[in-house]
Design a protein around this motif. Structure first.
Motif, PDB file in Angstrom:
ATOM      1  N   LEU A  68       0.938  -1.516  -0.091  1.00 20.86           N
ATOM      2  CA  LEU A  68       0.091   0.079  -0.304  1.00 20.86           C
ATOM      3  C   LEU A  68       1.165   1.553  -0.209  1.00 20.86           C
ATOM      4  O   LEU A  68       0.582   2.570  -0.714  1.00 20.86           O
ATOM      5  N   GLU A  69       1.811   1.589   0.750  1.00 22.50           N
ATOM      6  CA  GLU A  69       2.516   2.333   1.156  1.00 22.50           C
ATOM      7  C   GLU A  69       3.704   2.264  -0.039  1.00 22.50           C
ATOM      8  O   GLU A  69       3.494   3.825  -1.121  1.00 22.50           O
ATOM      9  N   LYS A  70       3.712   1.255  -1.185  1.00 21.04           N
ATOM     10  CA  LYS A  70       4.994   1.824  -2.412  1.00 21.04           C
ATOM     11  C   LYS A  70       4.236   2.087  -3.197  1.00 21.04           C
ATOM     12  O   LYS A  70       3.856   2.780  -4.648  1.00 21.04           O
ATOM     13  N   TYR A  71       3.011   1.279  -3.390  1.00 24.76           N
ATOM     14  CA  TYR A  71       2.043   1.538  -4.878  1.00 24.76           C
ATOM     15  C   TYR A  71       0.554   2.050  -4.312  1.00 24.76           C
ATOM     16  O   TYR A  71       0.352   3.204  -5.670  1.00 24.76           O
ATOM     17  N   GLY A  72       0.541   3.309  -3.017  1.00 27.10           N
ATOM     18  CA  GLY A  72      -1.142   3.611  -2.994  1.00 27.10           C
ATOM     19  C   GLY A  72      -2.358   2.438  -3.344  1.00 27.10           C
ATOM     20  O   GLY A  72      -2.568   1.561  -3.731  1.00 27.10           O
ATOM     21  N   PRO A  73      -3.327   3.494  -2.356  1.00 27.73           N
ATOM     22  CA  PRO A  73      -5.040   3.130  -2.698  1.00 27.73           C
ATOM     23  C   PRO A  73      -5.296   2.791  -3.838  1.00 27.73           C
ATOM     24  O   PRO A  73      -6.427   2.097  -3.748  1.00 27.73           O
ATOM     25  N   ASP A  74      -4.742   3.023  -4.856  1.00 23.65           N
ATOM     26  CA  ASP A  74      -5.563   3.225  -5.921  1.00 23.65           C
ATOM     27  C   ASP A  74      -5.196   1.468  -6.777  1.00 23.65           C
ATOM     28  O   ASP A  74      -6.113   1.015  -7.629  1.00 23.65           O
ATOM     29  N   ARG A  75      -4.166   1.406  -6.244  1.00 21.58           N
ATOM     30  CA  ARG A  75      -3.588  -0.208  -6.932  1.00 21.58           C
ATOM     31  C   ARG A  75      -3.309  -1.341  -5.533  1.00 21.58           C
ATOM     32  O   ARG A  75      -3.739  -2.531  -6.013  1.00 21.58           O
ATOM     33  N   VAL A  76      -4.172  -0.534  -4.172  1.00 26.11           N
ATOM     34  CA  VAL A  76      -3.675  -1.930  -2.961  1.00 26.11           C
ATOM     35  C   VAL A  76      -5.292  -1.790  -2.541  1.00 26.11           C
ATOM     36  O   VAL A  76      -5.585  -0.405  -1.620  1.00 26.11           O
ATOM     37  N   LEU A  77      -6.004  -1.893  -2.795  1.00 22.74           N
ATOM     38  CA  LEU A  77      -7.272  -1.873  -2.460  1.00 22.74           C
ATOM     39  C   LEU A  77      -8.122  -2.330  -1.699  1.00 22.74           C
ATOM     40  O   LEU A  77      -8.332  -3.809  -1.941  1.00 22.74           O
ATOM     41  N   ASP A  78      -8.577  -1.769  -0.815  1.00 26.03           N
ATOM     42  CA  ASP A  78      -9.063  -2.423   0.584  1.00 26.03           C
ATOM     43  C   ASP A  78     -10.612  -2.932   0.115  1.00 26.03           C
ATOM     44  O   ASP A  78     -11.036  -1.833  -0.093  1.00 26.03           O
ATOM     45  N   THR A  79     -10.830  -3.428   0.351  1.00 26.01           N
ATOM     46  CA  THR A  79     -12.788  -3.701   0.173  1.00 26.01           C
ATOM     47  C   THR A  79     -13.671  -4.237   1.291  1.00 26.01           C
ATOM     48  O   THR A  79     -12.757  -4.582   1.960  1.00 26.01           O
ATOM     49  N   PRO A  80     -14.897  -3.632   0.710  1.00 22.79           N
ATOM     50  CA  PRO A  80     -15.671  -4.190   1.736  1.00 22.79           C
ATOM     51  C   PRO A  80     -15.539  -5.871   2.034  1.00 22.79           C
ATOM     52  O   PRO A  80     -15.391  -6.752   1.260  1.00 22.79           O
ATOM     53  N   ILE A  81     -16.397  -6.412   2.906  1.00 22.42           N
ATOM     54  CA  ILE A  81     -16.432  -8.579   2.992  1.00 22.42           C
ATOM     55  C   ILE A  81     -17.407  -8.298   2.519  1.00 22.42           C
ATOM     56  O   ILE A  81     -18.342  -8.900   2.170  1.00 22.42           O
ATOM     57  N   THR A  82     -16.642  -8.360   0.786  1.00 21.00           N
ATOM     58  CA  THR A  82     -18.015  -8.687  -0.192  1.00 21.00           C
ATOM     59  C   THR A  82     -17.565  -9.418  -1.344  1.00 21.00           C
ATOM     60  O   THR A  82     -17.269  -9.097  -2.278  1.00 21.00           O
ATOM     61  N   GLU A  83     -17.208 -10.380  -1.240  1.00 15.43           N
ATOM     62  CA  GLU A  83     -16.853 -11.811  -2.025  1.00 15.43           C
ATOM     63  C   GLU A  83     -17.041 -11.339  -3.390  1.00 15.43           C
ATOM     64  O   GLU A  83     -16.735 -11.108  -4.586  1.00 15.43           O
ATOM     65  N   ALA A  84     -18.276 -11.806  -3.445  1.00 13.28           N
ATOM     66  CA  ALA A  84     -19.107 -12.052  -4.380  1.00 13.28           C
ATOM     67  C   ALA A  84     -19.196 -10.449  -5.550  1.00 13.28           C
ATOM     68  O   ALA A  84     -18.624 -10.552  -6.730  1.00 13.28           O
ATOM     69  N   GLY A  85     -19.120  -9.427  -4.766  1.00 14.76           N
ATOM     70  CA  GLY A  85     -19.338  -8.123  -5.041  1.00 14.76           C
ATOM     71  C   GLY A  85     -17.466  -8.177  -5.645  1.00 14.76           C
ATOM     72  O   GLY A  85     -17.510  -7.744  -7.161  1.00 14.76           O
ATOM     73  N   PHE A  86     -16.539  -8.111  -4.881  1.00 12.25           N
ATOM     74  CA  PHE A  86     -15.484  -7.469  -5.511  1.00 12.25           C
ATOM     75  C   PHE A  86     -14.464  -8.419  -6.343  1.00 12.25           C
ATOM     76  O   PHE A  86     -14.027  -7.948  -7.169  1.00 12.25           O
ATOM     77  N   THR A  87     -14.869 -10.065  -5.907  1.00 12.39           N
ATOM     78  CA  THR A  87     -14.528 -11.328  -7.257  1.00 12.39           C
ATOM     79  C   THR A  87     -14.892 -10.131  -8.435  1.00 12.39           C
ATOM     80  O   THR A  87     -13.879 -10.194  -9.665  1.00 12.39           O
ATOM     81  N   GLY A  88     -15.864 -10.185  -8.552  1.00 14.77           N
ATOM     82  CA  GLY A  88     -16.736  -9.875  -9.988  1.00 14.77           C
ATOM     83  C   GLY A  88     -16.375  -8.319 -10.016  1.00 14.77           C
ATOM     84  O   GLY A  88     -16.164  -8.847 -11.545  1.00 14.77           O
ATOM     85  N   ILE A  89     -15.477  -7.594  -8.902  1.00 10.58           N
ATOM     86  CA  ILE A  89     -15.338  -5.949 -10.278  1.00 10.58           C
ATOM     87  C   ILE A  89     -14.275  -6.615 -10.585  1.00 10.58           C
ATOM     88  O   ILE A  89     -13.923  -5.900 -11.834  1.00 10.58           O
ATOM     89  N   GLY A  90     -13.390  -7.511  -9.740  1.00 11.51           N
ATOM     90  CA  GLY A  90     -11.996  -7.881 -10.326  1.00 11.51           C
ATOM     91  C   GLY A  90     -11.819  -8.415 -11.842  1.00 11.51           C
ATOM     92  O   GLY A  90     -11.354  -8.041 -12.994  1.00 11.51           O
ATOM     93  N   VAL A  91     -13.056  -9.455 -12.057  1.00 13.78           N
ATOM     94  CA  VAL A  91     -13.515  -9.596 -13.619  1.00 13.78           C
ATOM     95  C   VAL A  91     -13.657  -9.450 -14.231  1.00 13.78           C
ATOM     96  O   VAL A  91     -13.340  -8.437 -15.587  1.00 13.78           O
ATOM     97  N   GLY A  92     -14.070  -8.643 -14.085  1.00 13.88           N
ATOM     98  CA  GLY A  92     -14.718  -6.781 -14.971  1.00 13.88           C
ATOM     99  C   GLY A  92     -13.369  -6.002 -15.241  1.00 13.88           C
ATOM    100  O   GLY A  92     -13.834  -5.763 -16.642  1.00 13.88           O
ATOM    101  N   ALA A  93     -12.739  -6.384 -14.011  1.00 14.48           N
ATOM    102  CA  ALA A  93     -11.618  -5.161 -14.656  1.00 14.48           C
ATOM    103  C   ALA A  93     -10.675  -5.918 -15.960  1.00 14.48           C
ATOM    104  O   ALA A  93      -9.898  -4.877 -16.840  1.00 14.48           O
ATOM    105  N   ALA A  94     -10.763  -7.695 -15.569  1.00 16.84           N
ATOM    106  CA  ALA A  94      -9.569  -7.676 -16.411  1.00 16.84           C
ATOM    107  C   ALA A  94     -10.321  -8.390 -17.768  1.00 16.84           C
ATOM    108  O   ALA A  94      -9.595  -8.953 -18.758  1.00 16.84           O
ATOM    109  N   TYR A  95     -11.165  -8.791 -17.589  1.00 14.29           N
ATOM    110  CA  TYR A  95     -12.101  -7.923 -19.301  1.00 14.29           C
ATOM    111  C   TYR A  95     -11.701  -6.745 -20.147  1.00 14.29           C
ATOM    112  O   TYR A  95     -11.517  -7.090 -21.523  1.00 14.29           O
TER     113      TYR A  95
END
Lengths: 370, 430
Positions: free
Chosen positions: A78-105
């Motif tokens: 986090l220190e090195k790359y900042g919060p844009d690239r090290v993202l703390d997510t809420p406790i929402t596996e379905a949500g953030f995993t899907g967001i990761g997949v969409g970003a990978a698209y």
């Protein structure tokens, strides 16, 4: 609550000067003599180097940022790359995993951390339906370069819902690649390969190995180091019996091989590294040499990794076998909590020794079999 | 049928709160802003203090609980060209789906086929405002979204026929339309599954600009996620509303509330049937609009897309609409009563637009007929194209499992090959 606020403030002060990506956290100068690093350091440095090399790589998950990772794998990132690239997510596996997949698209290269792979059950729809199948369904138009990583398999004393191996689950699915490192070399080389890979990779770590140290060569510490996906490693050569294992069980298999050697049995230990694609060639070549096979895994026996290896050997090397294949797996029960029961539910070194002896038609005393 | 199914719960009397003039008091929403983000970053801009908008088009201010016959009163005036474009797109969607039904019953397409008839105003109203670079994420009812986004009718039809010339070479099918050049990201067959993926697409839009420093000459690329009323009871909807607003992502959540989730009436499934209110609950605007009126949809869409493009964050738009056919072609559609169906049939969005165009003298009856004829020809051609196209060859079966290389392939011995396919060449030799 106050503690959280204090912690945030602490990091806030640190982060006012954002450190630019500058190579690996590993010491730049290393001697040619074997050096030791922990699996944790190996994973951390692999993440760090890949994030530094490619701005499209980012890390997301629960507690990966300010908390530095539930198991400190993402320490310092986090220190090195900042919060844009090290993202703390809420406790929402379905949500953030899907967001990761969409970003990978869109060609980003997300690394999604599950605090443990048990929690990936909440997001398995996205791993299988959104990530693994999209390249095929879109006829190659939408590729999904994403890594799902986190600790997998039996931990200690955490009960049934937090102690399970998902290797066979994910290895069942076309479109996924499933890697499971054992040593620090594996962890570094395979995680880098996973991040660079253009397809979805499930990366199964082991909580109990994070703190273990392994010697690594200078080549392994080089930032260009990377291991091939789909290739097993022969950890120990032998000629009487082949033992296949992955993750923590590789260590047990090596210990068993050591015990067996004292009794005149030379065991060859194969560290699978990649569960899918499975290195059938290496396994079969070894079996053709030793004519005997013991498979070891922590997961449940039915429809497991051992079953698949056994079938591969049946298909390709049946006539070479001198004994029935032996399968060592976790007990076919949800993980019990009690320490003594828990120990009985996962394979132990003795189990491997006994199975190898059976395969070699050595008599096994009843006491050892009990 | 359970006893409950006959009961229709009337809407609570909150109609007044929906007018654009009134904004809900939302002091509780401002509290997180009191502790500003420690890491201030473009992706994590601190919560703005202003109260979220909770607006609604005025269509529902009549007494009818679900729908209205109130005559439209548009603020935005549309040009003749725009009117014709909207008309053409809606007719394309309608005729295409009608043809699908025919082809399905003739056995040319198979599996689950979900038709969009009646909801055209939503797809057209939103997607025709988008640029190629903007993304659309759809559900299993995705043919018309694909068409509106510009995927040729022949490619969609061929996909439905399971032919190699389809937009996914026959590997996707009715529920999985993808088109990379059109930024159509699917086609998701599970309830709620598309919403996180769409949110991820919006995330990448912002990431490309904020982190990769790619230029955004005219604002951010916008993602529009379409889904139904049934999905709004699924947790992924709430998870993504939270994160989209938290990170101010350029996305529009478009609820196609056709009042029925297969055979489950919306009012029987949802504690508060007014879905647009979920927007303000997460700190973003929530808008209700008459989804049977393309011009009203378009007006609301324009504002929501502009917000997203300007980096002001997401919007929830609830479009109240109706599907004129069953859930899928396999659905006998026995639960929806005839009065309800005829009520909405009388509000056919295509007839409505036609009436408006003629009243305003934007085009003549014969010009609209000519458009219909043109679409007829396109559909005919699409069917001929699909029918005469080749089936996917056997060699295609194992292709595209992975991006690199194109699948495992079949070995020289004719067996399924699963040895090291050299996916990633490492630097180390094992």
């Amino acid at each position: 609550m106050l503690g959280v606020a204090r912690r945030k403030l602490g990091f806030g002060l640190l982060s006012t000067t954002r450190v630019l990506p500058a190579g690996s956290v590993l010491p730049k100068k290393y001697s040619t003599a074997a050096k030791e690093i922990t699996v944790r350091e190996a994973l951390n440095s692999a993440l760090d180097e890949e994030m530094s090399a490619d701005p499209k790589v980012f890390l997301m998950g629960e507690e990966v940022g300010e908390y530095q990772g539930a198991y400190k794998i993402s320490k310092g990132l986090l220190e090195k790359y900042g919060p844009d690239r090290v993202l703390d997510t809420p406790i929402t596996e379905a949500g953030f995993t899907g967001i990761g997949v969409g970003a990978a698209y869109y060609g980003l290269r997300p690394v999604v951390e599950f605090m443990t792979f048990n929690f990936s059950m909440q997001a398995i729809d996205h791993i299988i339906n959104s990530a693994a199948k999209s390249n095929y369904m879109s006829a190659g138009q939408i590729s999904v370069p994403i890594v799902f990583r986190g600790p997998n398999g039996a931990a200690a004393g955490v009960g049934a819902q937090h102690s399970q191996c998902y290797a066979a689950w994910y290895a069942h699915v076309p479109g996924l690649k499933v890697l499971s490192p054992y040593s620090s070399e594996d962890a570094r080389g395979l995680l880098k390969a996973a991040i660079r890979d253009p397809d979805p990779v499930v990366f199964l770590e082991n909580e109990l190995l994070y703190g273990e140290s392994f010697p690594v060569s200078a080549e392994v510490l080089d930032s260009s180091f990377c291991l091939p996906i789909g290739k097993a490693k022969i950890e120990r050569e032998g000629k009487h019996v082949t033992i296949t294992a992955f993750s923590k069980m590789v260590g047990y298999a090596l210990q068993a091989a050591e015990i067996l050697s004292k009794e005149g049995i030379s065991a060859e230990v194969i560290n699978l590294r990649s569960i899918r694609p499975l290195d059938r060639a290496t396994i079969n070549a070894s079996v053709r040499k030793t004519n005997r096979l013991v498979t070891v895994e922590e997961g449940f026996p039915q429809h497991g990794v051992g079953a698949e290896i056994c079938m591969s050997v049946m298909e390709e090397s049946f006539e070479y076998l001198d004994a029935p294949v032996e399968r060592i797996a976790g007990a076919d029960v949800p993980m019990p909590y009690a320490a003594n029961l828990e120990r009985m539910a996962v394979p132990q070194v003795d189990d491997i020794v006994r199975a190898a002896k059976r395969a070699c038609y050595r008599s096994v005393p009843m006491a050892a079999a009990a | 049928m359970s006893a409950f199914s006959a009961v229709r719960i009337p809407f609570p009397a909150v109609v007044a709160a929906r007018s654009a003039g009134e904004k809900p008091s939302s002091h509780f929403l401002c509290s997180p802003a009191a502790a500003p983000g420690i890491h201030s970053s473009p992706l994590r801009s601190p919560r703005l203090g202003h109260p979220p908008l909770a607006v609604s088009s005025d269509v529902l201010s009549s007494q009818k609980p679900l729908g209205s016959n109130s005559s439209p009163s548009y603020q935005a005036v549309i040009s003749r060209d725009e009117a014709l474009e909207l008309y053409e797109d809606m007719v394309l969607g309608r005729f295409f789906e009608d043809m699908c039904a025919q082809m399905y019953y003739r056995g040319k397409m198979f599996g689950f086929v979900h038709l969009y008839n009646g909801q055209e105003a939503v797809s057209t109203g939103f997607i025709k405002l988008l640029e190629t670079r903007d993304s659309v994420v759809s559900t299993y009812r995705d043919h018309v979204h694909a068409l509106s986004k510009g995927v040729p009718a022949r490619a969609v039809m061929a996909e439905l026929f399971g032919k190699a010339t389809g937009c996914c070479r026959g590997q996707g099918g009715s529920m999985h339309m993808f088109s990379e050049p059109h930024n159509l990201l699917g086609g998701f067959a599970f309830i709620g599954e598309g919403i996180p993926v769409a949110t991820g697409a919006a995330f990448s839009s912002k990431y490309r600009y904020e982190v990769l420093k790619q230029a955004k000459p005219d604002g951010l690329d916008v993602t529009v996620a379409f889904f139904g009323d049934g999905t709004c009871n699924n947790g992924q909807f709430f998870e993504c509303l939270n994160m989209a607003q938290l990170w101010k992502l350029p996305i529009v959540f478009v609820v196609e509330n056709n009042l029925w989730a297969i055979g489950m009436s919306h009012v029987r499934a949802t504690s508060d049937p007014e879905i647009w209110k979920k927007g303000p609950a997460f700190g973003m605007p929530g808008v209700h609009v008459d989804g049977m009126d393309v011009l009203k949809v378009r007006e609301v869409a324009m504002e929501a897309i502009a917000r997203a493009r300007n980096g002001e964050g997401p919007t929830v738009v609830e479009c109240e609409t109706y599907r004129f056919r069953g859930h899928s072609l396999a659905d006998p559609d026995e639960l929806r009563n005839a009065d309800e169906k005829s009520h909405y049939a009388a509000r056919d969005p295509i007839v409505g637009l036609k009436k408006y165009v003629l009243e305003k003298n934007l085009a003549s009856e014969s010009e609209l007929k000519a458009t219909e004829k043109k679409i007829d020809d396109i559909i005919e051609e699409a069917v001929e194209f699909a029918d005469s196209s080749p089936l996917p060859p056997r060699s295609q079966l194992l292709e595209n499992v992975f991006a690199d290389p194109k699948g495992f392939g079949i070995g020289p011995d004719g067996k399924y090959r699963c040895e090291d396919p050299k996916f990633t060449e490492g630097t180390a030799q094992v």
